[in-house]
Design a protein around this motif. Structure first.
Motif, PDB file in Angstrom:
ATOM      1  N   TYR A  53      51.711  55.194  24.616  1.00 53.16           N
ATOM      2  CA  TYR A  53      52.075  54.920  26.012  1.00 53.16           C
ATOM      3  C   TYR A  53      50.814  54.635  26.838  1.00 53.16           C
ATOM      4  O   TYR A  53      50.758  53.666  27.595  1.00 53.16           O
ATOM      5  CB  TYR A  53      52.836  56.117  26.584  1.00 53.16           C
ATOM      6  N   ALA A  54      49.814  55.505  26.694  1.00 49.07           N
ATOM      7  CA  ALA A  54      48.581  55.325  27.461  1.00 49.07           C
ATOM      8  C   ALA A  54      47.925  53.991  27.136  1.00 49.07           C
ATOM      9  O   ALA A  54      47.445  53.279  28.034  1.00 49.07           O
ATOM     10  CB  ALA A  54      47.624  56.481  27.176  1.00 49.07           C
ATOM     11  N   ARG A  55      47.896  53.631  25.865  1.00 46.30           N
ATOM     12  CA  ARG A  55      47.292  52.365  25.460  1.00 46.30           C
ATOM     13  C   ARG A  55      48.055  51.180  26.043  1.00 46.30           C
ATOM     14  O   ARG A  55      47.462  50.208  26.532  1.00 46.30           O
ATOM     15  CB  ARG A  55      47.251  52.282  23.938  1.00 46.30           C
ATOM     16  N   CYS A  56      49.387  51.238  26.011  1.00 44.68           N
ATOM     17  CA  CYS A  56      50.204  50.167  26.580  1.00 44.68           C
ATOM     18  C   CYS A  56      49.894  49.969  28.053  1.00 44.68           C
ATOM     19  O   CYS A  56      49.694  48.836  28.520  1.00 44.68           O
ATOM     20  CB  CYS A  56      51.690  50.499  26.380  1.00 44.68           C
ATOM     21  N   LEU A  57      49.837  51.079  28.795  1.00 50.91           N
ATOM     22  CA  LEU A  57      49.593  50.984  30.231  1.00 50.91           C
ATOM     23  C   LEU A  57      48.200  50.444  30.532  1.00 50.91           C
ATOM     24  O   LEU A  57      48.031  49.530  31.347  1.00 50.91           O
ATOM     25  CB  LEU A  57      49.775  52.367  30.866  1.00 50.91           C
ATOM     26  N   LEU A  58      47.202  50.990  29.865  1.00 54.08           N
ATOM     27  CA  LEU A  58      45.828  50.605  30.183  1.00 54.08           C
ATOM     28  C   LEU A  58      45.538  49.160  29.797  1.00 54.08           C
ATOM     29  O   LEU A  58      44.800  48.459  30.513  1.00 54.08           O
ATOM     30  CB  LEU A  58      44.847  51.557  29.503  1.00 54.08           C
ATOM     31  N   GLU A  59      46.089  48.703  28.697  1.00 56.63           N
ATOM     32  CA  GLU A  59      45.877  47.307  28.311  1.00 56.63           C
ATOM     33  C   GLU A  59      46.505  46.357  29.344  1.00 56.63           C
ATOM     34  O   GLU A  59      45.918  45.335  29.687  1.00 56.63           O
ATOM     35  CB  GLU A  59      46.463  47.060  26.928  1.00 56.63           C
ATOM     36  N   ALA A  60      47.688  46.721  29.835  1.00 53.33           N
ATOM     37  CA  ALA A  60      48.352  45.864  30.826  1.00 53.33           C
ATOM     38  C   ALA A  60      47.673  45.942  32.185  1.00 53.33           C
ATOM     39  O   ALA A  60      47.575  44.941  32.910  1.00 53.33           O
ATOM     40  CB  ALA A  60      49.826  46.269  30.945  1.00 53.33           C
ATOM     41  N   LEU A  61      47.178  47.133  32.545  1.00 52.20           N
ATOM     42  CA  LEU A  61      46.631  47.336  33.883  1.00 52.20           C
ATOM     43  C   LEU A  61      45.173  46.927  34.018  1.00 52.20           C
ATOM     44  O   LEU A  61      44.689  46.725  35.145  1.00 52.20           O
ATOM     45  CB  LEU A  61      46.759  48.816  34.270  1.00 52.20           C
ATOM     46  N   TYR A  62      44.465  46.785  32.912  1.00 54.31           N
ATOM     47  CA  TYR A  62      43.021  46.586  32.984  1.00 54.31           C
ATOM     48  C   TYR A  62      42.610  45.439  33.919  1.00 54.31           C
ATOM     49  O   TYR A  62      41.737  45.629  34.778  1.00 54.31           O
ATOM     50  CB  TYR A  62      42.448  46.378  31.582  1.00 54.31           C
ATOM     51  N   PRO A  63      43.196  44.244  33.813  1.00 60.22           N
ATOM     52  CA  PRO A  63      42.793  43.179  34.744  1.00 60.22           C
ATOM     53  C   PRO A  63      43.066  43.542  36.202  1.00 60.22           C
ATOM     54  O   PRO A  63      42.307  43.138  37.101  1.00 60.22           O
ATOM     55  CB  PRO A  63      43.647  41.981  34.307  1.00 60.22           C
ATOM     56  N   LEU A  64      44.121  44.305  36.447  1.00 56.67           N
ATOM     57  CA  LEU A  64      44.460  44.711  37.814  1.00 56.67           C
ATOM     58  C   LEU A  64      43.477  45.769  38.325  1.00 56.67           C
ATOM     59  O   LEU A  64      43.122  45.773  39.509  1.00 56.67           O
ATOM     60  CB  LEU A  64      45.887  45.242  37.866  1.00 56.67           C
ATOM     61  N   LEU A  65      43.030  46.653  37.450  1.00 61.43           N
ATOM     62  CA  LEU A  65      42.040  47.658  37.844  1.00 61.43           C
ATOM     63  C   LEU A  65      40.730  46.993  38.229  1.00 61.43           C
ATOM     64  O   LEU A  65      40.051  47.418  39.170  1.00 61.43           O
ATOM     65  CB  LEU A  65      41.815  48.651  36.701  1.00 61.43           C
ATOM     66  N   LEU A  66      40.355  45.952  37.499  1.00 60.65           N
ATOM     67  CA  LEU A  66      39.149  45.201  37.858  1.00 60.65           C
ATOM     68  C   LEU A  66      39.279  44.594  39.254  1.00 60.65           C
ATOM     69  O   LEU A  66      38.335  44.625  40.058  1.00 60.65           O
ATOM     70  CB  LEU A  66      38.895  44.097  36.834  1.00 60.65           C
ATOM     71  N   GLN A  67      40.439  44.035  39.549  1.00 60.75           N
ATOM     72  CA  GLN A  67      40.674  43.466  40.877  1.00 60.75           C
ATOM     73  C   GLN A  67      40.648  44.546  41.954  1.00 60.75           C
ATOM     74  O   GLN A  67      40.176  44.317  43.068  1.00 60.75           O
ATOM     75  CB  GLN A  67      42.024  42.749  40.916  1.00 60.75           C
ATOM     76  N   LEU A  68      41.162  45.718  41.612  1.00 60.63           N
ATOM     77  CA  LEU A  68      41.316  46.774  42.608  1.00 60.63           C
ATOM     78  C   LEU A  68      39.977  47.280  43.121  1.00 60.63           C
ATOM     79  O   LEU A  68      39.782  47.423  44.328  1.00 60.63           O
ATOM     80  CB  LEU A  68      42.135  47.922  42.005  1.00 60.63           C
ATOM     81  N   VAL A  69      39.039  47.574  42.216  1.00 59.27           N
ATOM     82  CA  VAL A  69      37.780  48.198  42.649  1.00 59.27           C
ATOM     83  C   VAL A  69      36.561  47.320  42.429  1.00 59.27           C
ATOM     84  O   VAL A  69      35.470  47.644  42.894  1.00 59.27           O
ATOM     85  CB  VAL A  69      37.579  49.561  41.950  1.00 59.27           C
ATOM     86  N   GLN A  70      36.692  46.218  41.699  1.00 56.86           N
ATOM     87  CA  GLN A  70      35.606  45.265  41.495  1.00 56.86           C
ATOM     88  C   GLN A  70      34.299  45.954  41.075  1.00 56.86           C
ATOM     89  O   GLN A  70      33.287  45.900  41.786  1.00 56.86           O
ATOM     90  CB  GLN A  70      35.405  44.436  42.760  1.00 56.86           C
ATOM     91  N   PRO A  71      34.301  46.606  39.921  1.00 58.75           N
ATOM     92  CA  PRO A  71      33.092  47.300  39.459  1.00 58.75           C
ATOM     93  C   PRO A  71      32.006  46.308  39.076  1.00 58.75           C
ATOM     94  O   PRO A  71      32.277  45.124  38.824  1.00 58.75           O
ATOM     95  CB  PRO A  71      33.593  48.070  38.232  1.00 58.75           C
ATOM     96  N   PRO A  72      30.751  46.754  39.001  1.00 58.19           N
ATOM     97  CA  PRO A  72      29.685  45.877  38.507  1.00 58.19           C
ATOM     98  C   PRO A  72      30.016  45.382  37.103  1.00 58.19           C
ATOM     99  O   PRO A  72      30.673  46.078  36.322  1.00 58.19           O
ATOM    100  CB  PRO A  72      28.455  46.793  38.510  1.00 58.19           C
ATOM    101  N   PRO A  73      29.570  44.186  36.750  1.00 55.37           N
ATOM    102  CA  PRO A  73      29.939  43.607  35.453  1.00 55.37           C
ATOM    103  C   PRO A  73      29.466  44.406  34.250  1.00 55.37           C
ATOM    104  O   PRO A  73      30.028  44.292  33.171  1.00 55.37           O
ATOM    105  CB  PRO A  73      29.287  42.216  35.486  1.00 55.37           C
ATOM    106  N   GLU A  74      28.421  45.220  34.438  1.00 53.94           N
ATOM    107  CA  GLU A  74      27.913  45.995  33.304  1.00 53.94           C
ATOM    108  C   GLU A  74      28.654  47.323  33.122  1.00 53.94           C
ATOM    109  O   GLU A  74      28.313  48.107  32.239  1.00 53.94           O
ATOM    110  CB  GLU A  74      26.412  46.273  33.478  1.00 53.94           C
ATOM    111  N   TYR A  75      29.685  47.570  33.938  1.00 52.70           N
ATOM    112  CA  TYR A  75      30.453  48.798  33.823  1.00 52.70           C
ATOM    113  C   TYR A  75      31.635  48.595  32.881  1.00 52.70           C
ATOM    114  O   TYR A  75      32.145  47.489  32.729  1.00 52.70           O
ATOM    115  CB  TYR A  75      30.984  49.241  35.197  1.00 52.70           C
ATOM    116  N   ARG A  76      32.075  49.693  32.268  1.00 47.75           N
ATOM    117  CA  ARG A  76      33.262  49.648  31.424  1.00 47.75           C
ATOM    118  C   ARG A  76      34.226  50.755  31.846  1.00 47.75           C
ATOM    119  O   ARG A  76      33.832  51.746  32.484  1.00 47.75           O
ATOM    120  CB  ARG A  76      32.894  49.808  29.957  1.00 47.75           C
ATOM    121  N   LEU A  77      35.489  50.609  31.473  1.00 55.47           N
ATOM    122  CA  LEU A  77      36.515  51.573  31.842  1.00 55.47           C
ATOM    123  C   LEU A  77      36.553  52.701  30.814  1.00 55.47           C
ATOM    124  O   LEU A  77      36.701  52.464  29.619  1.00 55.47           O
ATOM    125  CB  LEU A  77      37.880  50.883  31.917  1.00 55.47           C
ATOM    126  N   ILE A  78      36.455  53.946  31.305  1.00 58.16           N
ATOM    127  CA  ILE A  78      36.476  55.124  30.443  1.00 58.16           C
ATOM    128  C   ILE A  78      37.701  55.977  30.803  1.00 58.16           C
ATOM    129  O   ILE A  78      37.772  56.536  31.904  1.00 58.16           O
ATOM    130  CB  ILE A  78      35.202  55.976  30.620  1.00 58.16           C
TER     131      ILE A  78
END
Length: 235
Positions: free
Chosen positions: A63-88
């Motif tokens: 379940y967690a993997r399904c959600l995070l894979e789908a949400l990842y592009p939206l999370l990038l839009q939401l907070v616009q982290p520096p390009p060298e950052y990754r989601l943990i």
């Protein structure tokens, strides 16, 4: 099997005077039956590592993997982290509110923030049928803050402690519109299969309805999935 709904309804939000961006998604999964079934069989227990007023169980990894894979592009839009950052991913739970209002600890009677970091995100998914209480966002009246930065954290707690000392402690009951020293400026209703994503440094709380929400039964209580993630520098 968990499938993110390609027809999910996305709503970008701006919360409070700070206009902090958040995301609301309705009809997030194509079907809730699998996660509800998993919740019925889950081993719920008290979360001694937090002030959550209830019980929690491990969230299925699929379940967690399904959600995070789908949400990842939206999370990038939401907070616009520096390009060298990754989601943990940091924590993930199934959660049920069970603590009666009379047994709440002082901190459980106040709005809270998850972490004083702007790139820390809370993902909250409503999984049960309603009606249940939603989620509220708060402003601290004396300081005017709606979100807590690392630089503000110590001052915020000091000011709040002074107020509570003068008042004689926290007011009874769960956080809500009547909580002293805070203004409830935004309420997002509980709706089955609604998903919220918001920065964890916002002051917030579940808006608990004791008559419907407090139950250890996943089929009766205020069942939610809670995921906490943060963008951090790559190592």
């Amino acid at each position: 099997m968990y499938v993110f709904n390609p027809q999910a309804q996305l709503h970008w939000l701006e919360l409070g005077q700070s206009r902090t961006r958040a995301l609301l998604i309705d009809d997030a999964l194509t079907d809730l039956s699998q996660i509800r079934q998993d919740a019925v069989g889950a081993a719920f227990r008290e979360d001694k590592g937090s002030y959550y007023p209830g019980i929690r169980a491990e969230l299925p990894q699929a379940y967690a993997r399904c959600l995070l894979e789908a949400l990842y592009p939206l999370l990038l839009q939401l907070v616009q982290p520096p390009p060298e950052y990754r989601l943990i991913p940091q924590q993930w739970y199934l959660s049920l509110l069970t603590t009666p209002a009379a047994q709440l600890l002082p901190l459980q009677r106040l709005p809270h923030f998850d972490k004083a970091e702007p790139l820390h995100l809370a993902i909250l998914h409503y999984l049960a049928d309603g009606p249940h209480g939603g989620t509220g966002f708060f402003r601290h009246d004396a300081s005017g803050v709606e979100k807590i930065t690392p630089a503000q954290q110590q001052g915020y707690f000091s000011q709040l402690q002074q107020q509570l000392t003068i008042q004689g402690g926290t007011a009874a009951g769960f956080p809500g519109a009547a909580t002293p020293h805070f203004t409830l400026y935004q309420q997002l209703a509980y709706k089955p299969n609604r998903l919220l994503v918001y920065p964890g440094h916002l002051l917030h709380s579940a808006l608990v309805e004791p008559g419907t929400d407090l139950s250890a039964d996943p089929l009766q209580g205020r069942l939610t999935a809670n995921l906490f993630v943060q963008f951090q520098p790559k190592r």
